[in-house]
Design a protein around this motif. Sequence first.
Motif, PDB file in Angstrom:
ATOM      1  N   GLU A  75       0.863  -1.180   0.000  1.00 37.95           N
ATOM      2  CA  GLU A  75       0.000   0.000   0.000  1.00 37.95           C
ATOM      3  C   GLU A  75       0.899   1.229   0.000  1.00 37.95           C
ATOM      4  N   GLU A  76       1.396   1.591  -1.179  1.00 35.24           N
ATOM      5  CA  GLU A  76       2.320   2.716  -1.290  1.00 35.24           C
ATOM      6  C   GLU A  76       1.640   4.007  -0.876  1.00 35.24           C
ATOM      7  N   PRO A  77       2.264   4.811  -0.049  1.00 33.59           N
ATOM      8  CA  PRO A  77       3.577   4.704   0.578  1.00 33.59           C
ATOM      9  C   PRO A  77       3.509   4.368   2.060  1.00 33.59           C
ATOM     10  N   THR A  78       2.486   3.628   2.506  1.00 40.23           N
ATOM     11  CA  THR A  78       2.319   3.468   3.952  1.00 40.23           C
ATOM     12  C   THR A  78       2.533   2.061   4.506  1.00 40.23           C
ATOM     13  N   ARG A  79       2.364   1.006   3.700  1.00 39.90           N
ATOM     14  CA  ARG A  79       2.521  -0.356   4.236  1.00 39.90           C
ATOM     15  C   ARG A  79       3.210  -1.253   3.219  1.00 39.90           C
ATOM     16  N   PHE A  80       4.155  -2.042   3.722  1.00 40.07           N
ATOM     17  CA  PHE A  80       4.880  -3.001   2.889  1.00 40.07           C
ATOM     18  C   PHE A  80       5.211  -4.206   3.756  1.00 40.07           C
ATOM     19  N   GLY A  81       4.825  -5.395   3.294  1.00 35.02           N
ATOM     20  CA  GLY A  81       5.098  -6.591   4.081  1.00 35.02           C
ATOM     21  C   GLY A  81       5.264  -7.817   3.207  1.00 35.02           C
ATOM     22  N   TRP A  82       5.870  -8.859   3.792  1.00 38.09           N
ATOM     23  CA  TRP A  82       6.108 -10.085   3.034  1.00 38.09           C
ATOM     24  C   TRP A  82       6.158 -11.290   3.961  1.00 38.09           C
ATOM     25  N   ASP A  83       5.835 -12.447   3.379  1.00 41.99           N
ATOM     26  CA  ASP A  83       5.985 -13.722   4.058  1.00 41.99           C
ATOM     27  C   ASP A  83       7.278 -14.363   3.597  1.00 41.99           C
ATOM     28  N   VAL A  84       7.936 -15.069   4.510  1.00 40.07           N
ATOM     29  CA  VAL A  84       9.227 -15.714   4.250  1.00 40.07           C
ATOM     30  C   VAL A  84       9.022 -17.224   4.199  1.00 40.07           C
ATOM     31  N   TYR A  85       9.585 -17.834   3.152  1.00 42.72           N
ATOM     32  CA  TYR A  85       9.472 -19.280   2.967  1.00 42.72           C
ATOM     33  C   TYR A  85      10.858 -19.900   2.888  1.00 42.72           C
ATOM     34  N   GLY A  86      11.026 -21.006   3.590  1.00 40.20           N
ATOM     35  CA  GLY A  86      12.300 -21.706   3.580  1.00 40.20           C
ATOM     36  C   GLY A  86      12.224 -23.053   2.887  1.00 40.20           C
ATOM     37  N   GLU A  88       9.101 -24.701   2.437  1.00 37.00           N
ATOM     38  CA  GLU A  88       7.815 -25.312   2.757  1.00 37.00           C
ATOM     39  C   GLU A  88       6.689 -24.500   2.126  1.00 37.00           C
ATOM     40  N   ASP A  89       5.481 -25.041   2.213  1.00 37.95           N
ATOM     41  CA  ASP A  89       4.313 -24.337   1.692  1.00 37.95           C
ATOM     42  C   ASP A  89       3.757 -23.315   2.681  1.00 37.95           C
ATOM     43  N   VAL A  90       4.234 -23.343   3.916  1.00 38.06           N
ATOM     44  CA  VAL A  90       3.775 -22.397   4.934  1.00 38.06           C
ATOM     45  C   VAL A  90       4.916 -21.452   5.286  1.00 38.06           C
ATOM     46  N   PRO A  91       4.600 -20.189   5.556  1.00 36.89           N
ATOM     47  CA  PRO A  91       5.674 -19.234   5.856  1.00 36.89           C
ATOM     48  C   PRO A  91       6.299 -19.493   7.220  1.00 36.89           C
ATOM     49  N   LEU A  92       7.598 -19.192   7.291  1.00 32.47           N
ATOM     50  CA  LEU A  92       8.266 -19.281   8.584  1.00 32.47           C
ATOM     51  C   LEU A  92       8.240 -17.938   9.301  1.00 32.47           C
ATOM     52  N   ALA A  93       7.881 -16.865   8.574  1.00 32.21           N
ATOM     53  CA  ALA A  93       7.822 -15.547   9.209  1.00 32.21           C
ATOM     54  C   ALA A  93       7.047 -14.570   8.338  1.00 32.21           C
ATOM     55  N   HIS A  94       6.625 -13.489   8.968  1.00 33.90           N
ATOM     56  CA  HIS A  94       6.021 -12.351   8.264  1.00 33.90           C
ATOM     57  C   HIS A  94       6.708 -11.091   8.785  1.00 33.90           C
ATOM     58  N   TRP A  95       7.165 -10.260   7.840  1.00 37.44           N
ATOM     59  CA  TRP A  95       7.772  -8.961   8.150  1.00 37.44           C
ATOM     60  C   TRP A  95       6.863  -7.867   7.605  1.00 37.44           C
ATOM     61  N   GLU A  96       6.771  -6.755   8.320  1.00 39.48           N
ATOM     62  CA  GLU A  96       5.935  -5.662   7.814  1.00 39.48           C
ATOM     63  C   GLU A  96       6.434  -4.310   8.313  1.00 39.48           C
ATOM     64  N   TYR A  97       6.290  -3.327   7.419  1.00 40.77           N
ATOM     65  CA  TYR A  97       6.554  -1.922   7.739  1.00 40.77           C
ATOM     66  C   TYR A  97       5.253  -1.158   7.635  1.00 40.77           C
ATOM     67  N   GLU A  98       5.034  -0.250   8.568  1.00 40.99           N
ATOM     68  CA  GLU A  98       3.964   0.743   8.476  1.00 40.99           C
ATOM     69  C   GLU A  98       4.623   2.103   8.612  1.00 40.99           C
ATOM     70  N   LEU A  99       4.317   2.991   7.674  1.00 40.75           N
ATOM     71  CA  LEU A  99       4.921   4.325   7.654  1.00 40.75           C
ATOM     72  C   LEU A  99       3.857   5.372   7.932  1.00 40.75           C
ATOM     73  N   GLU A 100       4.211   6.348   8.763  1.00 41.19           N
ATOM     74  CA  GLU A 100       3.313   7.457   9.078  1.00 41.19           C
ATOM     75  C   GLU A 100       3.992   8.751   8.655  1.00 41.19           C
ATOM     76  N   ASP A 101       3.344   9.478   7.781  1.00 40.47           N
ATOM     77  CA  ASP A 101       3.886  10.730   7.228  1.00 40.47           C
ATOM     78  C   ASP A 101       3.881  11.815   8.298  1.00 40.47           C
ATOM     79  N   ARG A 102       5.059  12.355   8.560  1.00 38.74           N
ATOM     80  CA  ARG A 102       5.210  13.461   9.513  1.00 38.74           C
ATOM     81  C   ARG A 102       5.945  14.615   8.845  1.00 38.74           C
TER      82      ARG A 102
END
Length: 168
Positions: A75-86, A88-102
């Motif tokens: 969701e440019e420019p406020t949210r960016f995230g991804w699932d990590v796969y090693g 397997e068919d299921v993710p081992l992790a989820h990373w995410e950024y949320e940005l707040e314009d100041r």
Amino acid sequence: MNDYGVTGATTGIEVLLKLPIHTVWSGITAIQRYGEWSPECIYGAWLEENATFEARNRFPNGLETYVTCTVTVLEEPTRFGWDVYGGEDVPLAHWEYELEDRGPETLVRQSFTHGPGDSGLRMGVLKYPDRATEIIRGRLDELAANMRTTLAAMEEALRRSGGLAGRL
């Protein structure tokens, strides 16, 4: 099977960067530059039209891992995230950024959540279940410290380059 709290284990940070939101967005989506900034991720490259990327990590014990990641939040420019796969068919992790314009600054919230997939953390906890809480807390603390280090290095690099990171 008991995973001792690994699945769903979460950590996050909140950092105010002295850069405008579009500059921060260009940094967090510049996967190919994470190897310059991160103490753990040593390589990143986009695959398949920016929907997936590959990454390599090196841990303090010398172990190197290869993972593929699928963008799940964009969701440019406020949210960016991804699932990590090693592998397997299921993710081992989820990373995410949320940005707040100041205005001239951006508040960055970065989070990590462990998934149900296999990982070094899961293997460590299963090997030493009596130390599960300590092992999980240690890894989450390490990840939070790495997030801070990465964002500080990203901020410095973007300030030096005039905000050019390579856009998604």
